[in-house]
Write an enzyme that holds these catalytic residues in place. Sequence first.
Site, short mmCIF file in Angstrom:
data_model
loop_
_atom_site.label_atom_id
_atom_site.label_comp_id
_atom_site.label_asym_id
_atom_site.label_seq_id
_atom_site.Cartn_x
_atom_site.Cartn_y
_atom_site.Cartn_z
N SER A 183 63.95 19.63 -8.03
CA SER A 183 64.30 20.40 -6.84
C SER A 183 65.21 21.59 -7.12
CB SER A 183 64.98 19.48 -5.82
OG SER A 183 66.22 19.03 -6.32
N THR A 196 67.75 20.55 -3.10
CA THR A 196 68.62 21.71 -3.37
C THR A 196 69.94 21.12 -3.81
OG1 THR A 196 67.64 23.11 -1.66
CG2 THR A 196 69.92 23.58 -2.20
N THR A 222 68.45 26.25 -5.81
CA THR A 222 67.27 25.45 -5.48
C THR A 222 65.99 26.05 -6.04
OG1 THR A 222 66.08 24.42 -3.62
CG2 THR A 222 66.75 26.69 -3.32
N ARG A 227 57.98 33.09 -0.45
CA ARG A 227 58.82 32.49 0.62
C ARG A 227 60.28 32.38 0.13
NH1 ARG A 227 62.06 27.50 0.95
NH2 ARG A 227 62.08 26.84 3.11
N VAL A 228 61.19 32.78 0.98
CA VAL A 228 62.61 32.65 0.68
C VAL A 228 63.19 31.63 1.65
CG1 VAL A 228 64.85 33.84 0.67
CG2 VAL A 228 62.80 35.03 -0.15
N GLY A 229 63.93 30.67 1.13
CA GLY A 229 64.54 29.65 1.99
C GLY A 229 65.94 30.06 2.42
N ASP A 230 66.68 29.08 2.86
CA ASP A 230 68.05 29.34 3.34
C ASP A 230 69.06 29.47 2.21
OD1 ASP A 230 67.43 26.54 2.88
OD2 ASP A 230 69.46 26.11 3.54
N THR A 240 71.21 21.67 2.70
CA THR A 240 69.94 21.40 2.04
C THR A 240 68.97 20.92 3.12
OG1 THR A 240 70.44 19.08 1.60
CG2 THR A 240 71.11 20.64 -0.07
N GLY A 241 67.70 20.90 2.77
CA GLY A 241 66.70 20.46 3.73
C GLY A 241 65.83 21.62 4.19
N GLY A 256 64.74 24.70 5.14
CA GLY A 256 65.51 25.93 5.18
C GLY A 256 65.25 26.79 6.40
#
Length: 358
Positions: free
Chosen positions: A88, A212, A230, A240-243, A263-264, A266
């Site tokens: 992860s 993450t 992460t 794609r960009v997460g949080d 985490t989780g 995003g």
Amino acid sequence: MKNSISRRKFVNRTIGAGAGMLIVPAAAGLGMQSKNILSRPLIITSHANDTGKNAMEAGWEILIKGGSAVDAVEKAANIIELDPEDTSVGFGGLPNENGVVQLDASFMDGKTYSAGAVACLENIKTPASVARMVMQHTDHVLLVGTGALEFAKAWGFPEENLLTEKARKIWLRWKEEMSEDDDWGAPDHLKNIMKKESYWRDFPDIEHHYGTTNVLAIDSNGDIAGCTTTSGLSFKINGRVGDSPIIGAGLYVDNEVGAAGATGRGEDVIKSCASYYMVMRMKDGRTPQQACEDALQMIVERYKKVNPDFYPREKFVAISRYGELGCATMNGSRNPQMSVMTDKGYTRFDGTIAYKGK
Ligand code: ASP
């Protein structure tokens, strides 16, 4: 678990520490009373496994010698990033839908109000360190994709293959299982037979596509730093960009208040600016534990209006500048944990399940 403590026990135990305890007045306008410094220095990570423990011990070595929170956080984050077994974060992370590992990371220094981040970074094993370089050696906050890679190479980070055999096989398994309507997988007349083969037994369906790590620390000067790193949502759409690299979403740090990380899923964390929200809740006098739970509640309340049955899966961690701890998750069958290292040694801190989804 033998090595873990509850929130209440942590506070009682550290309050009883006596000699090392300092009393500091609340900063003007924080809405807090004078509080005891419960534990300082301090380092935590949302990774509650053996790698998280190793990371805490390495970060602690820096803190105990009087090193900075920034250095301790980077060192700890790198240890988790470099673990090839962790699917992860960093090297060994699960790839995007095209089989390419794209990493996101952010860094924030609560003392100088500086931040740096990278998103969709390929071929670099330690994105936390690149994020730190963005923070300290540019006037920007976020670099993405090929620009982030060029920047990392300019600073001498080697380009390396991040896709481990384990991650590649999990990705292939996902491709074969993803749809009945494409041509990946065994020929139709052999499908059921192939499922008995060891390949399928060794790489079962992936249940969790998230993962993450957050690392937060306070050094002996009382300066606070944090990092979130992460490989993001596994099998995500290319680009794609997460949080995690979004300051205020996956991470926020303020020397006058504390720090928080997420985490989780995003997408929920970005829309709710969850880490900033948690730090602002602490600024208003909430404990880190309450702030984590408040942020989860805020997300649930918003979705309730359109889909009362939707409980996304997030885990939040937070520390106050006094050394208080918080950890909470939405959903899940087991209480969330995080790794904590203080002068009392290493422990796993038990958080709460704030909401049990359906
Ligand atoms: N928050 C990360 C992301 O959405 C993934 C995770 O924490 O599991 O990219």
